[in-house]
Structure formats: structure tokens, C-alpha cells
Design a protein around this motif. Structure first.
Motif, PDB file in Angstrom:
ATOM      1  N   GLY A  74       0.710   7.912  10.867  1.00 24.25           N
ATOM      2  CA  GLY A  74       1.805   7.778  11.820  1.00 24.25           C
ATOM      3  C   GLY A  74       3.055   7.282  11.122  1.00 24.25           C
ATOM      4  N   GLY A  75       2.888   6.680   9.968  1.00 21.04           N
ATOM      5  CA  GLY A  75       3.994   6.163   9.184  1.00 21.04           C
ATOM      6  C   GLY A  75       3.476   5.252   8.085  1.00 21.04           C
ATOM      7  N   MET A  76       4.360   4.949   7.127  1.00 23.61           N
ATOM      8  CA  MET A  76       4.040   4.005   6.047  1.00 23.61           C
ATOM      9  C   MET A  76       5.329   3.654   5.327  1.00 23.61           C
ATOM     10  SD  MET A  76       2.331   6.262   2.922  1.00 23.61           S
ATOM     11  CE  MET A  76       0.880   6.658   3.835  1.00 23.61           C
ATOM     12  N   GLY A  77       5.247   2.643   4.506  1.00 22.60           N
ATOM     13  CA  GLY A  77       6.402   2.211   3.737  1.00 22.60           C
ATOM     14  C   GLY A  77       6.599   3.036   2.474  1.00 22.60           C
ATOM     15  N   MET A  78       7.721   2.773   1.815  1.00 19.96           N
ATOM     16  CA  MET A  78       8.080   3.520   0.607  1.00 19.96           C
ATOM     17  C   MET A  78       7.075   3.322  -0.521  1.00 19.96           C
ATOM     18  SD  MET A  78      10.236   5.574  -0.815  1.00 19.96           S
ATOM     19  CE  MET A  78      11.795   5.487   0.049  1.00 19.96           C
ATOM     20  N   ARG A  79       6.645   2.086  -0.711  1.00 18.78           N
ATOM     21  CA  ARG A  79       5.747   1.796  -1.838  1.00 18.78           C
ATOM     22  C   ARG A  79       4.442   2.594  -1.767  1.00 18.78           C
ATOM     23  NH1 ARG A  79       3.313  -3.864  -3.541  1.00 18.78           N
ATOM     24  NH2 ARG A  79       2.900  -3.396  -5.699  1.00 18.78           N
ATOM     25  N   PRO A  80       3.728   2.572  -0.618  1.00 11.75           N
ATOM     26  CA  PRO A  80       2.513   3.382  -0.583  1.00 11.75           C
ATOM     27  C   PRO A  80       2.801   4.886  -0.621  1.00 11.75           C
ATOM     28  CG  PRO A  80       2.854   2.282   1.520  1.00 11.75           C
ATOM     29  CD  PRO A  80       3.844   1.715   0.559  1.00 11.75           C
ATOM     30  N   LEU A  81       3.913   5.333  -0.021  1.00 11.23           N
ATOM     31  CA  LEU A  81       4.248   6.753  -0.076  1.00 11.23           C
ATOM     32  C   LEU A  81       4.377   7.197  -1.528  1.00 11.23           C
ATOM     33  CD1 LEU A  81       5.008   9.420   1.329  1.00 11.23           C
ATOM     34  CD2 LEU A  81       7.389   8.629   1.287  1.00 11.23           C
ATOM     35  N   LEU A  82       5.097   6.427  -2.331  1.00 15.32           N
ATOM     36  CA  LEU A  82       5.243   6.763  -3.752  1.00 15.32           C
ATOM     37  C   LEU A  82       3.911   6.639  -4.489  1.00 15.32           C
ATOM     38  CD1 LEU A  82       8.701   5.102  -4.490  1.00 15.32           C
ATOM     39  CD2 LEU A  82       8.197   7.526  -4.044  1.00 15.32           C
ATOM     40  N   GLY A  83       3.089   5.659  -4.075  1.00 13.79           N
ATOM     41  CA  GLY A  83       1.765   5.500  -4.682  1.00 13.79           C
ATOM     42  C   GLY A  83       0.876   6.714  -4.435  1.00 13.79           C
ATOM     43  N   PHE A  84       0.897   7.220  -3.194  1.00 10.59           N
ATOM     44  CA  PHE A  84       0.112   8.422  -2.894  1.00 10.59           C
ATOM     45  C   PHE A  84       0.629   9.608  -3.692  1.00 10.59           C
ATOM     46  CE2 PHE A  84      -1.255   6.254   1.134  1.00 10.59           C
ATOM     47  CZ  PHE A  84      -2.616   6.346   0.895  1.00 10.59           C
ATOM     48  N   LYS A  85       1.937   9.727  -3.788  1.00 12.38           N
ATOM     49  CA  LYS A  85       2.526  10.824  -4.558  1.00 12.38           C
ATOM     50  C   LYS A  85       2.051  10.752  -6.015  1.00 12.38           C
ATOM     51  CE  LYS A  85       6.972  12.895  -5.734  1.00 12.38           C
ATOM     52  NZ  LYS A  85       8.419  12.795  -5.635  1.00 12.38           N
TER      53      LYS A  85
END
Length: 123
Positions: A74-85
């Protein structure tokens, strides 16, 4: 691996009928759904780990260890988004209330990839 493994942050008890958790980092668990040729071939569950300050990458590492290819949130912060990437895990914005709603949306190609413009603040 000829299938995709999709993780959906879930409320207890997990599984396809479980409610999708609105906060991926503090969800009760992750429902892991294997998809092959547009069909669900397997469903498993993985307990989430303690989410502490600065611990946003802990779920990233957990899911990478389960060979997850995609997470629907549903959403997440920048840090985990970049981590998943960095981990090679694609992030999609989910719709609907249940894990099954998210998986159906993914199979039908109705979910949008999550970009940096969609991140939640404070993470």
C-alpha cells in the motif's frame, strides 16, 4: 526458478483471504504467492521480524532470502523502496483489501509500479 514469487504484507493469519496490511514494515507477516503462467501454484507465509528505528531494510533482506521477485504494498518509505530495487525485487502499489485482491490485480496487469514519487514520509 520459472515462476514469480510475490510477497504481500498481511495481517494474521496470512494467506489469500487475509487482509492486506497497510504498513509493510510493521505487518504481522508476509503472504508469499508463487505465480506461473498467470496461475497461483503455491501459497506460503513468512513471519515479519521486529521493525525498529532504522530497520526498514530488515524486511528487504528477509524477503530477498525467500527468493521474492515482487512485493505488492500500500506504500513504503524511500529507504526500503531503494533497498528492494537494489535487491532486484520489483515494488507495485496494491489495490483491494485482501492478499487475493492484490494478487489478482498483479496477474491482470492492473497494478502500477511504485516510484519514488509515491513514497511515504518519515521512513
Amino acid at each position: 526458478m520459472s515462476y514469480e514469487r510475490i510477497a504481500v504484507p498481511s495481517m494474521i493469519p496470512g494467506g489469500l483471504k487475509a487482509q492486506r496490511s497497510g504498513h509493510f514494515g510493521r505487518c504481522d507477516m508476509f503472504t508469499l504467492v508463487d505465480i506461473e503462467d498467470g496461475k497461483i501454484i503455491n501459497v506460503n507465509k513468512a513471519s515479519n521480524v521486529e521493525h525498529s528505528e532504522g530497520g526498514c531494510l530488515v524486511p528487504v533482506n528477509l524477503l530477498a532470502g525467500f527468493d521474492v521477485n515482487v512485493i505488492v504494498v500500500g506504500g513504503m518509505g524511500m529507504r526500503p523502496l531503494l533497498g528492494f530495487k537494489d535487491a532486484g525485487i520489483k515494488v507495485y502499489l496494491g489495490t483491494g483489501d485482501t492478499v487475493e485482491d492484490c494478487i489478482t490485480g498483479y496477474i491482470e496487469g492492473k497494478l502500477a509500479p511504485m516510484g519514488e514519487e509515491s513514497v511515504c514520509g518519515g521512513h
